[in-house]
Design an enzyme around this catalytic site. Sequence first.
Site, PDB file in Angstrom:
ATOM      1  N   LYS A   1       4.912 -10.700  -3.915  1.00  0.00           N
ATOM      2  CA  LYS A   1       4.714  -9.411  -2.866  1.00  0.00           C
ATOM      3  C   LYS A   1       3.170  -9.901  -2.637  1.00  0.00           C
ATOM      4  O   LYS A   1       2.867 -10.938  -3.505  1.00  0.00           O
ATOM      5  CB  LYS A   1       4.312  -8.226  -4.107  1.00  0.00           C
ATOM      6  CG  LYS A   1       4.070  -7.273  -3.076  1.00  0.00           C
ATOM      7  CD  LYS A   1       3.738  -6.466  -3.962  1.00  0.00           C
ATOM      8  CE  LYS A   1       3.791  -4.689  -3.295  1.00  0.00           C
ATOM      9  NZ  LYS A   1       3.845  -3.736  -4.607  1.00  0.00           N
TER      10      LYS A   1
HETATM   11  C1  E4P Z   1       2.674  -0.081  -3.580  1.00  0.00           C
HETATM   12  O1  E4P Z   1       3.756  -1.211  -3.416  1.00  0.00           O
HETATM   13  C2  E4P Z   1       2.088  -0.251  -4.012  1.00  0.00           C
HETATM   14  O2  E4P Z   1       2.150  -0.890  -5.569  1.00  0.00           O
HETATM   15  C3  E4P Z   1       1.574   1.753  -4.239  1.00  0.00           C
HETATM   16  O3  E4P Z   1       2.773   1.894  -3.748  1.00  0.00           O
HETATM   17  C4  E4P Z   1       0.528   1.881  -3.505  1.00  0.00           C
HETATM   18  O4  E4P Z   1       0.219   3.391  -4.144  1.00  0.00           O
HETATM   19  P1  E4P Z   1      -1.238   4.100  -4.704  1.00  0.00           P
HETATM   20  O5  E4P Z   1      -1.791   4.173  -3.408  1.00  0.00           O
HETATM   21  O6  E4P Z   1      -0.460   5.132  -5.188  1.00  0.00           O
HETATM   22  O7  E4P Z   1      -1.794   2.813  -5.434  1.00  0.00           O
END
Ligand code: E4P
Length: 218
Positions: free
Chosen positions: A87
């Site tokens: 990522k």
């Molecule tokens: C994406 O991969 C992120 O981990 C995530 O969806 C972020 O979500 P949040 O806005 O609830 O922290």
Amino acid sequence: MKFFIDTANLDQIQEAQDLGILDGVTTNPSLMAKEGIAGESNVINHYKKICEIVDGDVSAEVISTNFKGIIKEGEALAKLHNNIVVKVPMIKDGVKAIKYFSDKGIKTNCTLIFSAGQALLAAKAGATYVSPFIGRLDDISTDGIDLIAQIREIYDNYMFGTEILAASVRHPMHIIQCAEIGADVMTGPLSAITALLNHPLTDSGLAKFLADFKKVNA
Ligand code: E4P
């Protein structure tokens, strides 16, 4: 649409896996911190444990923000398991790194996507997934679902292979809307996934069925 769970919590990952609907996992440094996972060897062991629970892609995020550092971290993460997806944040060096990983056959998830232009760049670089954050856009009074629709149209226009991974999902309606628009994947908390199970007519219908059964089988 594939269902990923957005957590580093092993119990929740196991619960979603046991439900039989889980296709993968996404994590990020905040989610790892929430579980108290710190230090290189603990982080590595945690990713290995996640990969043992679920047979699907597991996004592991790099911390570096420069090209060399992202490559070093990403190559080490990719070696942990076939299902690891590196990522990478949507920054200039991140895009360059995604192109590098893509040429090497290493899967990537370009994270922190908040515009169609960013999604277009990530796809051009060869990202396996792009993660538009719909909940965080909603938080600033911008419709996150509109962004998913916009990216869907652009990717379909040019038949990009990059999968749209709708992220920052907060509630069951987000999941339904993502499915209607044609997101390839959604990632959300266990609570949003299990909320899809619920309907008051299911509860009252089942209560009546069981009561009627009891009447004649007492
Ligand atoms: C994406 O991969 C992120 O981990 C995530 O969806 C972020 O979500 P949040 O806005 O609830 O922290």
